[in-house]
Design an enzyme around this catalytic site. Sequence first.
Site, PDB file in Angstrom:
ATOM      1  CE1 TYR A 108      -1.908   1.274  15.171  1.00 23.38           C
ATOM      2  CE2 TYR A 108      -2.978   1.834  17.248  1.00 23.38           C
ATOM      3  CZ  TYR A 108      -3.011   1.220  16.005  1.00 23.38           C
ATOM      4  OH  TYR A 108      -4.141   0.566  15.600  1.00 23.38           O
ATOM      5  CB  THR A 121      -6.830   2.876  16.839  1.00 17.41           C
ATOM      6  OG1 THR A 121      -6.545   2.544  18.198  1.00 17.41           O
ATOM      7  CG2 THR A 121      -5.946   4.041  16.448  1.00 17.41           C
ATOM      8  CB  ILE A 163      -0.995   0.040   1.178  1.00 22.62           C
ATOM      9  CG1 ILE A 163      -0.266   0.071   2.525  1.00 22.62           C
ATOM     10  CG2 ILE A 163      -1.980  -1.129   1.101  1.00 22.62           C
ATOM     11  CD1 ILE A 163      -1.176   0.365   3.718  1.00 22.62           C
TER      12      ILE A 163
END
Length: 204
Positions: free
Chosen positions: A146, A121, A55
């Site tokens: 993250y 998330t 990707i």
Amino acid sequence: MKVFVTGVNGQLGHDVMNELAKRGYEGVGSDLAPEYAGVNDGTAVTKAPYMSLDITDADAVDKVITEVNPDVIIHCAAWTAVDMAEDDDKVAAVRKVNVGGTQNIANVAKKLDVPMVYLSTDYVFDGQGTKPWEPDFKGYKPLNVYGETKLGGEKAVSDTLDKYFIVRIAWVFGINGHNFIKTMLKVGTNHDEVKVVDDQIGTP
């Protein structure tokens, strides 16, 4: 309806593909490996069409997804090793996958004029709230790489597309991949006593 799904070798993509099959939709899976490399449990994902795709390669993303010509794109692929993402030598790679890769997919969704579902998330927030966040709450406070990069992915989607869904999930578990439940079961088999942090609240 044809649905293109990224990250099918992972925990989430594996189950998304199987759920699509249960509902009678055609799922086309993709991931980095040359062929499907998730758990070989005989479920629908193991027999579904599969495309090898990096990707982070914008040209490849455009070529592969355009050839598939899906009605919907569900983007499950991500760098999800939260602790490892903090390593100085990994930060650029995490950003390349979670932000750059997501931008590449959003660009093709825009070109094809198809809706995109982006799996994000709760790490885009700081976890200090006392009640559930409202769907459009913008008080983002990611505390780690993250969370920052998944928020970057959200912005790539929302800044590029008109047709999109951002779904924030947490405490994911399934047959494929690693998760908290599997870890606890494994630790429980070879330890008489297990200590687990008790300052987090979640819903598996």
